[in-house]
Design an enzyme around this catalytic site. Structure first.
Site, PDB file in Angstrom:
ATOM      1  N   TYR A 147      -0.710 -13.460  -1.442  1.00 23.09           N
ATOM      2  CA  TYR A 147      -1.023 -12.839  -0.158  1.00 23.09           C
ATOM      3  C   TYR A 147      -1.239 -13.825   0.984  1.00 23.09           C
ATOM      4  O   TYR A 147      -1.575 -13.423   2.093  1.00 23.09           O
ATOM      5  CB  TYR A 147      -2.242 -11.928  -0.318  1.00 23.09           C
ATOM      6  CG  TYR A 147      -2.019 -10.865  -1.372  1.00 23.09           C
ATOM      7  CD1 TYR A 147      -1.124  -9.822  -1.139  1.00 23.09           C
ATOM      8  CD2 TYR A 147      -2.661 -10.914  -2.596  1.00 23.09           C
ATOM      9  CE1 TYR A 147      -0.897  -8.856  -2.107  1.00 23.09           C
ATOM     10  CE2 TYR A 147      -2.438  -9.946  -3.567  1.00 23.09           C
ATOM     11  CZ  TYR A 147      -1.553  -8.924  -3.319  1.00 23.09           C
ATOM     12  OH  TYR A 147      -1.324  -7.968  -4.280  1.00 23.09           O
ATOM     13  N   HIS A 193       5.682  -6.015   2.892  1.00 21.94           N
ATOM     14  CA  HIS A 193       4.796  -6.458   1.811  1.00 21.94           C
ATOM     15  C   HIS A 193       4.781  -7.976   1.809  1.00 21.94           C
ATOM     16  O   HIS A 193       5.841  -8.605   1.856  1.00 21.94           O
ATOM     17  CB  HIS A 193       5.277  -5.949   0.456  1.00 21.94           C
ATOM     18  CG  HIS A 193       5.327  -4.466   0.381  1.00 21.94           C
ATOM     19  ND1 HIS A 193       4.215  -3.710   0.163  1.00 21.94           N
ATOM     20  CD2 HIS A 193       6.361  -3.607   0.566  1.00 21.94           C
ATOM     21  CE1 HIS A 193       4.556  -2.430   0.192  1.00 21.94           C
ATOM     22  NE2 HIS A 193       5.852  -2.348   0.443  1.00 21.94           N
TER      23      HIS A 193
END
Length: 152
Positions: free
Chosen positions: A27, A104
């Site tokens: 992330y 994403h």
């Protein structure tokens, strides 16, 4: 006189308020504020006016989507895990649609099988996955072209 169509809503779902505490290899290791700052700069470069929304409440996310076109001409959406199972959020995007790019940070196509499912399939212009933070830059560029604000 018609108004410029340059308002872009950037929606982040569950767990984005603790983005910096999530696995940095997946992330990116930055805070949501840092991510929004980068997105804001990219949007500005393309004549877009960004607004940001994040919640950990599925009901609030749906409510925001119900009114999406009131404040936005297009959207970038990363609903987090809800992307893969919340039919309610997928249905909510269909209530008041605007051109939308699904983003994403991680490569959901090469992770667990359940992450390969998206409730936004058929509702978004494009899905960008696995490009990290650059995925948002690509989404901004794509929406600038769709909204015809790109000056390049």
């Amino acid at each position: 006189m018609s108004r410029a169509q340059n308002r872009v809503a950037i929606l982040h779902g569950v767990n984005f308020d603790v983005l910096e505490r999530r696995d940095a290899s997946l992330y990116g290791g930055m805070t949501l504020s840092e991510l929004e700052y980068k997105i804001g700069n990219w949007a500005g470069e393309h004549g877009l006016e960004p607004s940001f929304f994040q919640t950990n409440s599925e009901a609030e996310f749906c409510g925001y989507l119900h009114r999406l076109s009131e404040g936005a001409d297009a959207a970038i959406i990363n609903a987090g895990a809800w992307t893969h199972y919340s039919r309610a959020i997928g249905d909510a995007l269909a209530v008041d649609p605007v051109p939308t790019i699904e983003v994403h940070l991680s490569d959901v196509e090469n992770r667990e099988d359940w992450r390969k499912v998206s409730v936004f399939d058929g509702l978004v212009e494009e899905k960008i996955s696995g490009q990290g933070v650059d995925g948002y830059r690509l989404a901004v560029e794509a929406l600038a072209k769709i909204l015809d604000t790109d000056r390049d």
